[in-house]
Write a protein that holds these residues in place. Structure first.
Motif, PDB file in Angstrom:
ATOM      1  N   ASP A 182       0.589  11.889  -3.432  1.00  0.00           N
ATOM      2  CA  ASP A 182       0.096  10.814  -4.308  1.00  0.00           C
ATOM      3  C   ASP A 182       0.785   9.483  -4.039  1.00  0.00           C
ATOM      4  O   ASP A 182       0.159   8.420  -4.112  1.00  0.00           O
ATOM      5  CB  ASP A 182       0.293  11.202  -5.779  1.00  0.00           C
ATOM      6  CG  ASP A 182      -0.595  12.368  -6.200  1.00  0.00           C
ATOM      7  OD1 ASP A 182      -1.602  12.612  -5.504  1.00  0.00           O
ATOM      8  OD2 ASP A 182      -0.271  13.016  -7.211  1.00  0.00           O
ATOM      9  N   ASP A 197      -1.396   6.230  -3.114  1.00  0.00           N
ATOM     10  CA  ASP A 197      -1.387   5.091  -4.041  1.00  0.00           C
ATOM     11  C   ASP A 197      -0.942   3.802  -3.355  1.00  0.00           C
ATOM     12  O   ASP A 197      -1.435   2.722  -3.690  1.00  0.00           O
ATOM     13  CB  ASP A 197      -0.462   5.388  -5.232  1.00  0.00           C
ATOM     14  CG  ASP A 197      -1.020   6.462  -6.148  1.00  0.00           C
ATOM     15  OD1 ASP A 197      -2.221   6.776  -6.035  1.00  0.00           O
ATOM     16  OD2 ASP A 197      -0.246   6.992  -6.973  1.00  0.00           O
ATOM     17  N   LYS A 198      -0.019   3.912  -2.393  1.00  0.00           N
ATOM     18  CA  LYS A 198       0.544   2.714  -1.773  1.00  0.00           C
ATOM     19  C   LYS A 198      -0.220   2.266  -0.530  1.00  0.00           C
ATOM     20  O   LYS A 198      -0.395   1.077  -0.293  1.00  0.00           O
ATOM     21  CB  LYS A 198       2.009   2.955  -1.416  1.00  0.00           C
ATOM     22  CG  LYS A 198       2.763   1.687  -1.025  1.00  0.00           C
ATOM     23  CD  LYS A 198       4.259   1.936  -0.952  1.00  0.00           C
ATOM     24  CE  LYS A 198       5.017   0.646  -0.682  1.00  0.00           C
ATOM     25  NZ  LYS A 198       4.886  -0.351  -1.768  1.00  0.00           N
TER      26      LYS A 198
END
Length: 423
Positions: A87, A91-92
């Motif tokens: 995750d 997300d980044k």
């Protein structure tokens, strides 16, 4: 190994090779030997083997190994199994590996170059997509497998003053620019010279002079050094310049090299290079890791396209020797090299005969490449035999134990641990 396999296993990779003309030839190249072992392709003893790529970049993608998956790229497999990234990474950075791992075998110097930051990379990719293949920045790190030489960053102001006094050929080309810059800076800064403006002015002037002027200056300089070598010991930098001139006659990079730091790495030492920093790898073999990009702006020691205006405008013009990383011991077998970049860090692992080491499960993915020896990589669900040239992808959350019955040397690249643990 089917494409819908569990996400908690090691994935064997078939990797790409780049045959740039600065690479080493045939089996003299570590890259060639790794590629031969990895893919089973026969090595051409007349070809240059420069770079072995492990990752998802479009210019040199890795593919899943196995008869059912030879046409399945790691990139497409990740897109269909995004949980393998974890995750934090998704997300980044989205649904792709944020880093690219390479092995380099350097037979002759690479061009004087720099890699654009994200903003400039986006603009260059939009304007010249055939030249600048992506919109990402490319901070990078070179970790020496052998003795390794590079040019990196600008020499200090003190060294610059000595250089301009001792090398009249450069002073003749940039002298007016230097003197005018000193006078201008003194006038507006109460006598305090802004060092960055001086080196910027000198480098830009040198790189912008027409080829005929540069050719004459290089010729005079080389002739003088050749004569002086009969009566005195030349410096390492002067010896380097003579070598560069033989390979790149009349090239502005021969003189520009004098403005850059000449760095020598011993095996196991690493050099990191931020975006917009000038550099040129000269010789040796290394592990190289970077943000997932292939953008290069060149301006010397090359026959390829040179974008002098862009290079001179983008550089940071930092002066002084770069930091050399020696790695931090994680245990008796593993050293970690962590540059100040979010996208990556690299572990070096050398296992003795019969030794074993565990790589704990992490919230992000890793890739492994085996440089020499034989052993096995064991997870909770499988065991993979590995040897020279093996490349593997490890999903987020997967613990890997490595065992060996002989000495085994390999490298692991993953997202910078500081980002993973403090998202």
């Amino acid at each position: 190994m089917a494409i819908n396999r569990t996400n908690q296993q090691l994935v064997n990779l078939k990797c790409s090779v780049q045959n740039y003309d600065w690479g080493r030839i045939g089996h003299d190249s570590q890259v060639a030997r790794l590629f031969e072992s990895n893919c089973g392709d026969q090595i051409d003893e007349t070809k240059h083997y420069a770079e072995f790529w492990i990752g998802t970049h479009v210019s040199g993608p890795s593919f899943l190994q196995g008869s059912d998956n030879d046409n399945v790229s790691l990139k497409s497999w990740i897109l269909q199994n995004p949980k393998v990234l974890g995750d934090v990474v998704v997300d980044k950075w989205g649904y792709d590996l944020p880093f690219l791992l390479k092995v380099l075998s350097i037979g002759r110097p690479l061009s004087i170059q720099a890699h654009p930051d994200k903003e400039l990379a986006g603009s260059l990719h939009k304007l010249q997509p055939n030249m600048y293949k992506d919109s990402n920045h490319k901070p990078e790190m070179a970790l020496a497998l052998t003795e390794f030489e590079a040019l990196c960053g600008f020499i200090s102001s003190e060294e610059l003053d000595v250089l301009l006094q001792s090398v009249p050929e450069i002073k003749q080309v940039v002298g007016n620019a230097y003197n005018e810059q000193i006078l201008t800076v003194n006038k507006h800064n109460n006598g305090v010279v802004k060092e960055e403006r001086v080196i910027r002015s000198i480098f830009t002037k040198l790189m912008s002079v027409n080829r005929e002027v540069i050719s004459k200056a290089v010729s005079r300089f080389i002739h003088r050094l050749s004569k002086e070598s009969e009566t005195r010991q030349l410096t390492n930098k002067e010896k380097l310049v003579l070598k560069l001139e033989k390979q790149y006659p009349d090239d502005v990079g021969v003189l520009a090299a004098l403005l850059l730091n000449h760095v020598k790495l011993e095996t196991g030492e690493a050099l990191y290079i931020a975006a917009n920093e000038p550099h040129a790898y000269l010789s040796g073999e290394c592990i190289e890791c970077m943000a997932a990009s292939d953008n290069v702006v060149r301006a010397g020691l090359t026959q390829k396209y040179m974008d002098v205006k862009t290079l001179c405008s983008m550089l940071t013009y930092n002066q002084g020797l770069p930091e050399i990383l020696k790695g931090v011991p994680m245990n008796q077998y593993v050293r970690r090299y962590t540059p100040p970049f979010e996208e990556f860090e690299v572990d070096q692992c050398v296992l003795d005969h019969g030794a074993s080491v565990v790589f704990p499960a992490l919230p992000g993915p890793s890739v492994f490449v085996v440089i020499s020896g034989e052993g096995s990589m064991v997870t909770s669900s499988c065991e993979e035999r590995v040897s020279e040239g093996a490349a593997l992808f490890a999903p987020a959350g997967l613990e890997v134990r490595v065992n060996t019955e002989s000495e085994l040397q390999f490298y692991r690249a993953g997202v910078n641990n500081k980002v993973i643990l403090n998202p």
